[in-house]
Motif scaffolding. Structure first.
Motif, PDB file in Angstrom:
ATOM      1  N   GLN A   1       0.799  -1.101  -0.084  1.00 30.85           N
ATOM      2  CA  GLN A   1       0.109   0.031   0.097  1.00 30.85           C
ATOM      3  C   GLN A   1       0.815   1.429   0.059  1.00 30.85           C
ATOM      4  O   GLN A   1       0.343   2.376  -0.117  1.00 30.85           O
ATOM      5  N   MET A   2       2.126   1.209   0.093  1.00 36.44           N
ATOM      6  CA  MET A   2       3.258   2.379   0.068  1.00 36.44           C
ATOM      7  C   MET A   2       2.811   3.250   1.096  1.00 36.44           C
ATOM      8  O   MET A   2       2.333   4.293   1.113  1.00 36.44           O
ATOM      9  N   ILE A   3       2.705   2.621   2.353  1.00 36.03           N
ATOM     10  CA  ILE A   3       2.210   3.480   3.663  1.00 36.03           C
ATOM     11  C   ILE A   3       3.398   3.377   4.600  1.00 36.03           C
ATOM     12  O   ILE A   3       4.061   2.156   4.897  1.00 36.03           O
ATOM     13  N   LEU A   4       3.380   4.394   5.630  1.00 35.32           N
ATOM     14  CA  LEU A   4       3.830   3.941   7.002  1.00 35.32           C
ATOM     15  C   LEU A   4       2.905   3.982   7.909  1.00 35.32           C
ATOM     16  O   LEU A   4       2.048   4.866   7.870  1.00 35.32           O
ATOM     17  N   LEU A   5       2.888   2.916   8.686  1.00 26.73           N
ATOM     18  CA  LEU A   5       1.444   2.677   9.753  1.00 26.73           C
ATOM     19  C   LEU A   5       2.216   2.758  11.063  1.00 26.73           C
ATOM     20  O   LEU A   5       3.000   1.960  11.511  1.00 26.73           O
ATOM     21  N   GLY A   6       1.364   3.498  11.977  1.00 30.35           N
ATOM     22  CA  GLY A   6       1.777   3.653  13.304  1.00 30.35           C
ATOM     23  C   GLY A   6       1.276   2.390  14.070  1.00 30.35           C
ATOM     24  O   GLY A   6       0.096   2.133  13.931  1.00 30.35           O
ATOM     25  N   GLU A   7       2.156   1.692  14.792  1.00 28.94           N
ATOM     26  CA  GLU A   7       1.752   0.588  15.370  1.00 28.94           C
ATOM     27  C   GLU A   7       0.569   0.809  16.645  1.00 28.94           C
ATOM     28  O   GLU A   7      -0.150  -0.078  16.711  1.00 28.94           O
ATOM     29  N   ARG A   8       0.753   1.715  17.414  1.00 28.25           N
ATOM     30  CA  ARG A   8      -0.121   2.131  18.654  1.00 28.25           C
ATOM     31  C   ARG A   8      -1.036   3.091  18.305  1.00 28.25           C
ATOM     32  O   ARG A   8      -2.275   2.818  18.415  1.00 28.25           O
ATOM     33  N   THR A   9      -0.701   4.167  17.458  1.00 22.46           N
ATOM     34  CA  THR A   9      -1.722   5.244  17.093  1.00 22.46           C
ATOM     35  C   THR A   9      -2.268   5.007  15.885  1.00 22.46           C
ATOM     36  O   THR A   9      -3.537   5.491  15.685  1.00 22.46           O
ATOM     37  N   SER A  10      -2.057   3.843  15.075  1.00 23.72           N
ATOM     38  CA  SER A  10      -2.586   3.799  13.654  1.00 23.72           C
ATOM     39  C   SER A  10      -2.516   4.935  12.842  1.00 23.72           C
ATOM     40  O   SER A  10      -3.290   5.170  11.805  1.00 23.72           O
ATOM     41  N   ARG A  11      -1.533   5.710  13.141  1.00 20.24           N
ATOM     42  CA  ARG A  11      -1.362   6.960  12.153  1.00 20.24           C
ATOM     43  C   ARG A  11      -0.754   6.501  10.817  1.00 20.24           C
ATOM     44  O   ARG A  11       0.172   5.635  10.871  1.00 20.24           O
ATOM     45  N   ILE A  12      -1.043   7.238   9.911  1.00 18.60           N
ATOM     46  CA  ILE A  12      -0.779   6.511   8.460  1.00 18.60           C
ATOM     47  C   ILE A  12      -0.256   7.719   7.565  1.00 18.60           C
ATOM     48  O   ILE A  12      -0.571   8.897   7.563  1.00 18.60           O
TER      49      ILE A  12
END
Length: 934
Positions: A673-684
């Motif tokens: 998906q070419m994203i960086l995903l935050g593990e706890r915050t789910s920020r993308i």
């Protein structure tokens, strides 16, 4: 006598088994001594070129039958490389840093394929012979010591310094940019050895930066004397006798104009448009007849072939032809007679070419127009310009009408049109960048673009059907694997593209671009689509242009600055002079034998020019941002990687936010998906998102810019900046030299384990609570300021690692820092001596060691130099601090498939490496039976 073609055909036959030279002599029944000598010369020549090889039993065969692959080395800053095979059907071959066997970036080599994966896709190999050395001279910064010195290469793909003995300093002093000629190439742990042949000046002196890039890419500047002598022989004007003698069509009465940029001096194309009585349009495209002045085989022609094209750097142009030609008799300057090749095309109401004519001509342009003035006439209706160019206003309006119809027709047939913005860097008199402005793509640029495309297609199709040797501009279909990956990517946004695999028509991609126009995801999808496509290049065969959805396409319109255009101009004039029917059999055969070489040379020189232009752009953009450190800007995410994300500002400047700078969470990279995903915050974070950044730093050695997010916790920003910078210095592939001057580099790249929570995090945080529960508490980040060399910051552990302890980055040779655990009582981490074999830090609970190894949120790396203690780092996210792949532990276990890694180099005063050229073989002389003498 046996020919090269006969010998190679024989060796490539399925029934052939490797033979000695005696067996080859017997097979071809060679009895005469002179024929035997010619066979020996032929074998040696083919062996040196890599077309044949000799095995350990002194038997000859072709590389492909001996599981050898010939190709070009494409090196990485981390030390590993890939072989780009000459055979297009053969896949790329990965080469570990230890298997390069003296080869460097750009070298032509033979590689032995040592392993393949089960599906036959990924291959690994080892270089067995270097055939052609690309790097004979290296540009870099000189660092001198008492008895020896080093050159630190500017090219990051050359990841070892060049050792310079005292007697080879050449008056260079510490800190100067120099050119070093390589005397011996690197082998094993021994560095390359060289001698200084040119001192460019101190690295901080004005102009030295651009000059270094020119030398790095080996761009020629001054023309040789014999070339200038030929250029001086060119006339200043055209005589009527020339025009009559050559039977050129006289177009001097037509309203022909040039439309170029304001600073352009080499004007090689002019246009005119007429409305015919039948309602059709007649478009005339008139190109400077450079081939008339640059004759085939002349010194001017040889120099133009070697240069390939003009190179447009930020502060200068390195022309393909001397200025006397490019700015003089070949430039279509206003109100003077000029010799041209013309292509006139008649378009019906459906924009179909119903008639065309290609001929030699003479023109006299009415005006030298600029893009800016044409735009102001057509869009702004500027009163002053409308009055000044009153006789041409109707012509400009007709040009706009025809260009928009041509563009609409091109879009309907499926041409893929990327509307990416370009920039122009404004420099002051000292070469310092003072502003960066966007280049406009107004109606004026579109007019010239559409007219040149139409002429190129018409000329290409005409000469394709004449079946004469020609050069085409081709753009192959996208790689199936990359295209499938792109199709899967766009599905995440709810879009579908018609077609499957390579059966997708470019029209389907253009429809997608139109569908996403103005949407938030427009930038991300356009960028990913462009990356899925191959690069256009020159070819002797017409295989079509995918991006333009054109069956026939060539470059006809810029012979002053592109050698392929000059070559086809000669072919066109020869065909016209022969009555339009074709060429003589001898000429046809000669040109057929030359076109493939010219196409390859032109494509290679084009890539060099593009790389040099990009380097100067990055250099001046980095310099422009030097005094912007600490300022805030709004930008968009232009790329997302496993080590961070690139941000492009409004002025097209691009910088990197390293993963270590994202201090509010642990971020995982989803390559699908070419994203960086935050593990706890789910920020993308995804491509195309708009964010506010702060300029964190500028590295003028690497021409890179570091950004940081303005909404990151203030207490962590200083740590993140320090930590990311430290990681970059250790892992960025180049490293720094130790104070002792022994030339060793910071070693190694590493590999990271798979995070047990990564799959959960991919589901956009649906398992965030569960991951948090497993952690037993929240991880924190702290910083321990210390200005001493060797000390390093303290970072928190991964919140999902389950050990509740803080992670520690240990210094090399310095005192270890201690940090109490945030959960489970006081926990201390001890520095582990090098070579002790311990893989994990002490955590107070042996069961936690296993968990920590598996966690991809923490990166374990170690490297050792000499007798120093090893360095281990535990960092946020993927742990990548540099621009490239993560560092590899020096304690790594052997595996069948080796990962890319740095190769640390140790510079010693060892003997120069042996040349990799094959030794001349000894052959017994053949007695000439007919003469009775040897």
């Amino acid at each position: 006598m046996i020919t090269e073609e006969q010998l190679l055909t024989f060796m490539r036959a399925t029934a052939y088994k490797p033979m000695t030279y005696q067996e080859l002599e017997e097979h071809f029944r060679i009895e005469d001594a002179s024929d035997f000598k010619e066979l020996v010369k032929l074998l040696n020549r083919l062996e040196e070129a890599g077309d044949i090889v000799v095995n350990s039993a002194n038997r000859y065969g072709v590389p492909e039958r001996m599981d050898l692959v010939k190709g070009r080395i494409q090196a990485h800053a981390k030390g590993f490389a890939f072989l780009i095979p000459e055979d297009r059907e053969h896949g790329d071959v990965y080469i570990h840093a230890n298997d390069l066997n003296t080869a460097m970036n750009g070298d032509t080599v033979l590689v032995k394929v040592t392993s393949r994966n089960a599906s036959g896709g990924r291959m690994e190999g080892v270089v067995v012979r270097v055939l052609v050395r690309k790097n004979t001279r290296i540009v870099g910064v000189f660092q001198g010591l008492d008895t020896y010195g080093f050159v630190l290469p500017d090219d990051k793909r050359i990841n070892r310094d060049i050792f310079i003995p005292k007697e080879s300093f050449g008056n260079a002093v510490d800190g100067e940019k120099v050119v070093a000629e390589i005397v011996s190439y690197p082998e094993g742990r021994a560095a390359a050895e060289g001698r200084i042949v040119e001192v460019l000046g101190h690295k901080d002196d004005p102009g030295v930066d651009i000059l270094s890039i020119i030398r790095k890419h080996q761009l020629p500047e001054a023309f040789p004397d014999e070339v200038m002598d030929e250029a001086q022989g060119a006339p200043d004007a055209i005589t009527e006798e020339e025009i009559v003698q050559q039977r050129r069509r006289d177009l001097r009465g037509k309203n022909i104009v040039t439309i170029d940029g304001e600073d352009a001096k080499d004007l090689d194309d002019a246009v005119n448009v007429e409305r015919l009585p039948n309602g059709n349009y007649r478009l005339g495209v008139h190109i400077a007849d450079v081939g008339y002045y640059v004759r085939e085989g002349s010194k001017l022609d040889e120099e133009a072939y070697n240069r390939g094209c003009s190179v447009y750097l930020v502060d200068r142009v390195i022309p393909m032809l001397p200025h006397r030609l490019s700015n003089g008799i070949c430039s279509l300057n206003p109100q003077v007679d000029r010799l041209t090749l013309s292509c006139e095309m008649e378009f019906d109401e459906n924009m179909k070419v119903v008639q065309h004519d290609i001929f030699t001509s003479v023109i006299k342009t009415k005006e030298r127009m600029t893009y800016k003035n044409v735009r102001r006439i057509l869009e702004d209706e500027d009163p002053e310009l409308m009055e000044r160019y009153a006789p041409l206003i109707d012509d400009f309006k007709l040009m706009r009408e025809l260009a928009m119809k041509l563009r609409g027709n091109r879009m309907r047939r499926g041409a893929v049109d990327f509307d990416f913005e370009e920039s122009k860097i404004i420099l002051d008199e000292t070469g310092k960048p003072v502003d960066i402005v966007k280049r406009e793509r107004s109606i004026a640029e579109q007019i010239i673009e559409e007219f040149m495309l139409a002429a190129n297609e018409t000329v290409a199709e005409h000469f394709h059907w004449l079946k004469v040797p020609f050069l085409y501009r081709i753009h192959e279909n996208p790689d199936q694997e990359k295209l499938q990956s792109f199709l899967g990517f766009v599905q995440n946004f709810g879009y579908a593209v018609k077609g499957t695999g390579n059966l997708i028509h470019p029209r389907a991609l253009q429809q997608l671009l139109e569908e996403i126009k103005g949407e938030k995801e427009e930038t991300v999808i356009s960028t990913m689509m462009l990356r899925s496509m191959k690069q256009a290049k020159y070819s002797a065969d017409s295989s079509g242009h995918f991006g333009l959805a054109a069956e026939y396409y060539s470059h006809f319109t810029s012979p002053i600055r592109r050698y392929p255009d000059l070559v086809i101009h000669r072919v066109i004039r020869e065909v016209i002079e022969n009555g339009g029917g074709g060429l003589s059999p001898e000429r046809q055969a000669y040109l057929e034998s030359r076109m493939s070489d010219i196409a390859q040379q032109s494509s290679e020189r084009e890539r060099v020019a593009v790389d040099a232009e990009r380097d100067t752009d990055q250099l001046k953009k980095a310099e422009y941002m030097l005094d912007k450190v600490g300022e805030e800007f709004e930008g968009i995410i232009s790329s997302v990687t496993g080590f961070g994300m690139f941000i492009e500002l409004e002025n097209t400047v691009e910088g990197l936010i390293r993963l270590g700078m994202l201090t509010d969470d642990y971020y995982h990279f989803d390559d699908k998906q070419m994203i960086l995903l935050g593990e706890r915050t789910s920020r993308i974070f995804r491509i195309g998102d708009t964010i506010t950044i702060r300029v964190a730093g500028v590295n003028m050695d690497d021409h890179t810019i570091d950004f940081e997010l303005t909404d990151m916790p203030k207490s962590n920003r200083r740590f993140a900046d320090r930590g990311a910078r430290g990681e970059s210095e250790r892992r960025g592939g180049r490293g720094t030299r130790t104070d002792s001057g022994n030339g060793e580099r910071a070693a190694g790249t590493g590999r990271r384990s798979k995070n047990k929570n990564a799959k959960k995090a991919e589901r956009f945080g649906r398992a965030a609570k569960k991951a948090k529960a497993n952690a037993g508490g929240n991880g924190t980040a702290a910083s321990t300021p210390n200005g001493r060399t060797g000390d390093s910051s303290v970072a928190s552990g991964n919140a999902s690692s389950g050990n509740g302890g803080d992670s520690v980055r240990y210094p090399t040779g310095g005192r270890s820092k201690r940090k109490r655990g945030s959960a489970g009582g006081a926990t201390s981490a001890q520095a582990t001596p090098a070579g002790s074999g311990s893989e994990t830090a002490s955590s107070g609970n042996s069961s936690n060691k296993k968990k920590r190894k598996k966690d991809s949120g923490i990166n374990f790396s170690s490297s050792s130099k000499g007798g120093e203690s090893s360095t281990r780092s535990f960092a946020f996210g993927s742990g990548k601090g540099g621009y490239s792949s993560p560092v590899e532990s020096s304690k790594k276990k052997k595996s069948k498939s080796r990962k890319p890694s740095d190769s640390s180099s140790s510079v010693t005063n060892s003997a120069p490496a042996e040349s990799s050229k094959p030794p001349k073989r000894k052959f017994k002389k053949k007695k000439d039976k007919s003469k009775g003498t040897e």
